[in-house]
Design an enzyme around this catalytic site. Structure first.
Site, short mmCIF file in Angstrom:
data_model
loop_
_atom_site.label_atom_id
_atom_site.label_comp_id
_atom_site.label_asym_id
_atom_site.label_seq_id
_atom_site.Cartn_x
_atom_site.Cartn_y
_atom_site.Cartn_z
N HIS B 139 43.41 45.03 39.27
CA HIS B 139 42.61 43.93 39.83
C HIS B 139 41.43 43.61 38.91
O HIS B 139 41.15 42.45 38.63
CB HIS B 139 42.13 44.33 41.24
CG HIS B 139 41.14 43.39 41.85
ND1 HIS B 139 41.50 42.40 42.76
CD2 HIS B 139 39.80 43.26 41.70
CE1 HIS B 139 40.42 41.72 43.12
NE2 HIS B 139 39.37 42.23 42.49
N GLU B 140 40.77 44.65 38.42
CA GLU B 140 39.64 44.42 37.52
C GLU B 140 40.11 43.83 36.19
O GLU B 140 39.46 42.94 35.62
CB GLU B 140 38.87 45.72 37.27
CG GLU B 140 38.26 46.35 38.53
CD GLU B 140 37.42 45.37 39.34
OE1 GLU B 140 36.86 44.43 38.75
OE2 GLU B 140 37.34 45.55 40.57
N HIS B 143 40.59 40.23 36.54
CA HIS B 143 39.31 39.51 36.42
C HIS B 143 39.00 39.23 34.95
O HIS B 143 38.56 38.15 34.59
CB HIS B 143 38.16 40.33 37.00
CG HIS B 143 37.96 40.15 38.48
ND1 HIS B 143 37.91 38.92 39.08
CD2 HIS B 143 37.77 41.06 39.47
CE1 HIS B 143 37.71 39.08 40.38
NE2 HIS B 143 37.63 40.37 40.65
N GLU B 213 38.98 36.17 43.89
CA GLU B 213 39.42 37.50 44.33
C GLU B 213 40.91 37.47 44.70
O GLU B 213 41.67 38.36 44.33
CB GLU B 213 38.59 37.97 45.53
CG GLU B 213 37.14 38.28 45.20
CD GLU B 213 36.99 39.29 44.09
OE1 GLU B 213 37.77 40.26 44.03
OE2 GLU B 213 36.08 39.11 43.26
#
Lengths: 201, 295
Positions: B139-140, B143, B213
């Site tokens: 997930h990071e 980003h 997100e």
């Protein structure tokens, strides 16, 4: 970064698009002439083994795809004589390991296996193809990154060190013959779990 | 393996950015008409500051969070995971940092792919299984890949200027007005406009942050091929988050934008939060999982 990539980044879908991008296994054939250069010009011996590294997906459809890869290699075994096995490593990644003393057959079998993944829609799960060599200093690998569509050398030494001068020699000697990864921060190592073993063991 | 593209999400993101852009044009127009030169100086000064902050965001953020960059010898498993996930995401390996904190959380920072850093807390590593941790790390990385730091910096830039105008606008009053509204009257209009711009842009930025997100969750699912693991990580973290005291990190509200789950501070409406509610995110991930199982 192209215009489309930029737009994808702005809309937040670049991570998804790139992680799901398909592979192009035809690049693997670039390795067939490299075998000659490695042996004749650089004094490396082929270890007659190659491996495909892929990350698994927890679904029955994916398991079917892996089963079919095995079935296809099984069927091809009679013609090419390529031995194979499927294993998992300590990092939870999977490997299809192929053995054949004829580089052409080895690459053909590898291409078959990769192509089967792609046909099943799992081309994006293919991480790397690894070709093993050795000389008196130890093993040396050519790694093909399916994500980048490029080759790079990987020469591990004991204690998780890389022999960067040997890697440099390999890079310079095969430049032009192989599509080489220019950006060295993408020269990801595939460390073997223990000394004296291959990355897939 | 490709999921159906979420066009609704892209559309909402696009509309939000378009509205922000339109709002900023209006803001810039009104401010130049009423304040003129004073703002230019102000803008340059603030712009320079903000640029420096963005440029050094990797080191600055890590420092402000008390994070320590760690080597592969200290955290071999964490490094190995990030390495493999970066490879799958087609990213150069980012810096790896750890915060010594019981609060399970993670964030990514840095101006671009080559200067990115991924940071996790020791609490996160202790409370998650390996595949859940991989989900959070992916997930990071998503980003980083989606350039969220840049997008959010640009999106917030004029909003912050508007906020500054509301607070300090009176100083730029006298003498700088271009006459049309007269010095004193013009600045009042400028401050009022700034206030409206700030409120609206604040809400839009929060919405944009929530959409990103969702996008990063989808990216993580594509990287790991395991939406369920991320969903279970989110549930675990949000459960843990309710138990621990939040006071010490309240100051870091700005940084919340890059946390995997924000630190809750009192009762805030959904409109004001940087992250979508965990249940909604888990629901979206469940849809991906379902789609994946039925291929």
């Amino acid at each position: 970064m192209g215009l489309l990539d930029g737009l994808r980044a702005i809309l937040g879908s670049r991570a998804e698009a790139d992680a799901g991008r398909d592979a192009d296994p035809d690049d693997l054939f670039g390795m067939s002439t490299a075998y000659l250069t490695m042996e004749a010009d650089l004094g490396y011996d082929s270890l007659d083994v190659g491996a495909l590294c892929f990350s698994g997906v927890d679904s029955s459809d994916f398991r079917d795809a892996v089963d079919e890869v095995e079935a296809i290699l099984e069927a091809g075994q009679e013609e090419t004589g390529t031995g194979f096995s499927v294993t998992a490593d300590d990092h939870g990644y999977h490997w299809v390991i192929l053995e054949d003393d004829d580089p052409e057959d080895l690459i053909t079998s590898m291409h078959f296996a990769a192509d089967t993944f792609i046909e099943h829609g799992y081309g994006s799960r293919l991480l790397a193809a690894v070709f093993a060599y050795e000389n008196r200093d130890g093993p040396a690998y050519w790694i093909y990154s399916f994500r980048r569509g490029r080759f790079y050398p990987f020469v591990p030494r004991s204690g998780r060190e890389r022999d960067s001068s040997a890697e440099f020699t390999l890079e310079s000697a095969l430049d032009g013959e192989l599509e080489i990864e220019r950006e060295k921060e993408y020269w990801y190592p595939l460390w073997p779990s223990e000394r004296g073993t291959h990355p897939w063991e | 393996m490709n999921w159906q593209a979420d066009w609704g999400l892209r559309f909402r993101m696009f509309v939000t950015m378009f509205l922000l852009f339109a709002l900023y044009i209006v803001f810039a127009g009104v401010i130049t008409a009423y304040v003129g030169g004073g703002l230019l100086l102000f803008g340059l000064m603030f712009g320079g500051f903000s640029l420096v902050q963005y440029y050094f965001s990797d080191t600055l953020t890590l420092r402000s969070m008390g994070a320590k960059t760690v080597s592969a010898d200290e955290y071999p498993q964490l490094h190995a995971s990030i390495e493999r996930l970066s490879q799958q995401a087609d990213l150069p390996k980012p810096k790896v940092a750890v915060v010594d904190s019981k609060v399970p959380n993670a964030f990514a920072t840095g101006r671009n792919q080559k200067n990115a850093a991924v940071c996790v807390t020791s609490g996160l590593m202790n409370s998650l299984e390996q595949d859940e941790l991989d989900g959070v790390l992916a997930h990071e990385l998503a980003h980083v890949k989606n350039r969220d730091m840049m997008v959010m910096t640009i999106a917030s830039f004029l909003s912050t200027i508007a906020f500054m105008m509301v607070r300090w606008g009176a100083f730029f009053g006298g003498g700088h007005g271009r006459g049309r509204g007269g010095g004193g009257g013009g600045i009042v209009v400028a401050i009022l406009v700034s206030l409206v711009v700030w409120i609206i842009s604040y809400l839009l930025i929060r919405a944009l942050s929530r959409y990103r997100e969702y996008a990063a969750d989808r990216g993580a699912a594509a990287i790991t091929g395991n939406p369920s693991a991320l969903a279970s990580a989110l549930l675990k973290i949000s459960g843990e988050m309710d138990k621990v005291p939040k006071d010490d990190l309240r100051e870091e509200a700005e940084m919340n934008a890059f946390f995997i789950i924000p630190i809750k501070s009192g009762i805030v409406g959904r409109l004001f939060s940087t992250h979508p509610p965990t249940e909604r995110r888990v629901e979206q991930l469940r849809d991906l999982e379902r789609e994946m199982q039925s291929f």
